[in-house]
Scaffold this motif. Sequence first.
Motif, short mmCIF file in Angstrom:
data_model
loop_
_atom_site.label_atom_id
_atom_site.label_comp_id
_atom_site.label_asym_id
_atom_site.label_seq_id
_atom_site.Cartn_x
_atom_site.Cartn_y
_atom_site.Cartn_z
N LEU A 120 0.83 -1.21 0.00
CA LEU A 120 0.00 0.00 0.00
C LEU A 120 0.86 1.26 0.00
O LEU A 120 0.64 2.18 -0.79
N ALA A 121 1.84 1.30 0.88
CA ALA A 121 2.70 2.48 0.96
C ALA A 121 3.49 2.67 -0.33
O ALA A 121 3.69 3.81 -0.79
N GLY A 122 3.90 1.56 -0.93
CA GLY A 122 4.64 1.65 -2.18
C GLY A 122 3.83 2.23 -3.31
O GLY A 122 4.39 2.78 -4.28
N LYS A 123 2.51 2.12 -3.22
CA LYS A 123 1.63 2.70 -4.23
C LYS A 123 1.10 4.07 -3.80
O LYS A 123 0.22 4.63 -4.46
N GLY A 124 1.61 4.59 -2.70
CA GLY A 124 1.23 5.93 -2.26
C GLY A 124 -0.01 5.99 -1.40
O GLY A 124 -0.56 7.07 -1.18
N TYR A 125 -0.46 4.84 -0.87
CA TYR A 125 -1.64 4.81 -0.01
C TYR A 125 -1.19 4.78 1.45
O TYR A 125 -0.62 3.79 1.91
N HIS A 126 -1.46 5.86 2.15
CA HIS A 126 -1.00 6.00 3.53
C HIS A 126 -2.17 6.17 4.50
O HIS A 126 -2.00 6.71 5.58
N GLN A 127 -3.32 5.67 4.11
CA GLN A 127 -4.49 5.73 5.00
C GLN A 127 -4.25 4.94 6.28
O GLN A 127 -3.52 3.95 6.29
N GLY A 128 -4.91 5.37 7.36
CA GLY A 128 -4.94 4.55 8.56
C GLY A 128 -5.80 3.32 8.34
O GLY A 128 -6.65 3.27 7.43
N TRP A 129 -5.60 2.31 9.18
CA TRP A 129 -6.31 1.05 9.05
C TRP A 129 -7.22 0.81 10.25
O TRP A 129 -6.95 1.23 11.37
N ILE A 130 -8.28 0.08 9.99
CA ILE A 130 -9.01 -0.68 11.00
C ILE A 130 -8.68 -2.14 10.75
O ILE A 130 -8.75 -2.61 9.61
N ILE A 131 -8.26 -2.85 11.79
CA ILE A 131 -8.13 -4.31 11.67
C ILE A 131 -9.52 -4.87 11.94
O ILE A 131 -9.95 -5.02 13.07
N GLY A 132 -10.26 -5.14 10.88
CA GLY A 132 -11.67 -5.49 11.01
C GLY A 132 -11.92 -6.90 11.51
O GLY A 132 -12.97 -7.17 12.10
N GLU A 133 -10.96 -7.80 11.27
CA GLU A 133 -11.10 -9.18 11.75
C GLU A 133 -9.73 -9.74 12.12
O GLU A 133 -8.73 -9.46 11.45
N ALA A 134 -9.72 -10.52 13.18
CA ALA A 134 -8.54 -11.29 13.59
C ALA A 134 -9.05 -12.39 14.51
O ALA A 134 -10.19 -12.36 14.98
N TYR A 135 -8.21 -13.38 14.78
CA TYR A 135 -8.61 -14.47 15.66
C TYR A 135 -9.00 -13.96 17.05
O TYR A 135 -8.45 -12.97 17.54
N TYR A 136 -9.89 -14.68 17.70
CA TYR A 136 -10.45 -14.30 18.98
C TYR A 136 -9.41 -14.33 20.10
O TYR A 136 -8.77 -15.36 20.32
N ASP A 137 -9.23 -13.19 20.77
CA ASP A 137 -8.39 -13.04 21.96
C ASP A 137 -7.10 -13.84 21.83
O ASP A 137 -6.72 -14.62 22.70
N ASP A 138 -6.38 -13.59 20.73
CA ASP A 138 -5.26 -14.45 20.34
C ASP A 138 -3.92 -13.78 20.67
O ASP A 138 -3.62 -12.71 20.14
N PRO A 139 -3.09 -14.41 21.50
CA PRO A 139 -1.83 -13.77 21.89
C PRO A 139 -0.84 -13.62 20.73
O PRO A 139 -0.13 -12.62 20.64
N ALA A 140 -0.78 -14.62 19.83
CA ALA A 140 0.15 -14.53 18.71
C ALA A 140 -0.26 -13.42 17.75
O ALA A 140 0.59 -12.66 17.25
N ALA A 141 -1.55 -13.31 17.48
CA ALA A 141 -2.03 -12.23 16.61
C ALA A 141 -1.77 -10.87 17.25
O ALA A 141 -1.30 -9.94 16.58
N ALA A 142 -2.08 -10.75 18.54
CA ALA A 142 -1.88 -9.47 19.23
C ALA A 142 -0.42 -9.05 19.19
O ALA A 142 -0.09 -7.89 18.89
#
Length: 329
Positions: free
Chosen positions: A258-280
């Motif tokens: 994204l940054a390489g194409k000039g997109y510097h918007q902020g993100w929402i992480i809309g989905e990830a595994y439930y209460d997951d320590p490795a993901a966090a």
Amino acid sequence: MTRSGLVLSAVLLLGSVLTAAPAQALDGHGGSNYAFYQIDHDPGGCDREPYGVVNSYDKAPATIGAQLRQMYTAGQRRLRIPLFHQHGPDSGTVMNSTGGHLSAQNRKNLADLLAAVKATGYQEIELGFFPIGAADPHGWAQWDETQYQENRSIVEDVRTVVRAAGLPYQLDLLNEGMPMSGQATLRDYAKRLWHDYTAAHGKSDTVGFSMTVWIADRARQIPDVYGADVPNVFDVHLYGDDWNGDEYKQFVDAHDELAGKGYHQGWIIGEAYYDDPAAADGIARAIKDTGQVVFYLTQWQLSRANGCADKAVDVAPPVAFDRYLASGF
């Protein structure tokens, strides 16, 4: 800029793009996708279908209200609410959208759910559109103009209810709708819907189309879908796996593309595994290493172990959020 400065800047920017309610001081905490208030676990599999929080709200308002309070007490401050619909009968989760409108009961259910969310104290929602079956353009072999118009009408129908709720909100116009290369019909759908939606309403209350793995390839389709009118915020979904890498790698790959194409918007992480320590841990390290602004994270109702192999959800209600809170989410 320090990471704390990035977070503060993210909070201020996100407040500036919300249109459903006045900007407010936000603490940056996320929460959950809240789609199902119960799952029946039995030897034959897991049944989630009768328990959609929108379609079945009128059957369990006290239960859903109590779960909202539990999640809030656990530190959650934002919700992503999936709205499942199809050209066909209600299932308990999936709502009948035939003709381009929800039933009066389902519109009331959505309004009542959002009122309960607001009364509990949540600061913001994202509502995602999840068309099912023939309504889902992910499965279209060719363009279906009649179904497109029905889906487009549902977006308008639901948007009216969401705006009336008085909560800061964003709309995901099609869950995981940013196409990969080679998905020409899905690309045409997203491009058409983005043009039609923004012509009517602008882009300040929508993330456009959320992006799931492989995000880097989907990011390359952004010019074809959005043209020069790119969303103010991107919604990305991160699920570590053996093919695309862990959450850290997926995040960094997506950021670099994204940054390489000039997109510097902020993100929402809309989905990830439930209460997951490795993901966090992986996502927090990736934020630090890239400097990418992330506004908040909403976990999906699915553990990495997936206790319901026949379903993409195995947790209800999604109360625990400790691992993400500990990592600053």
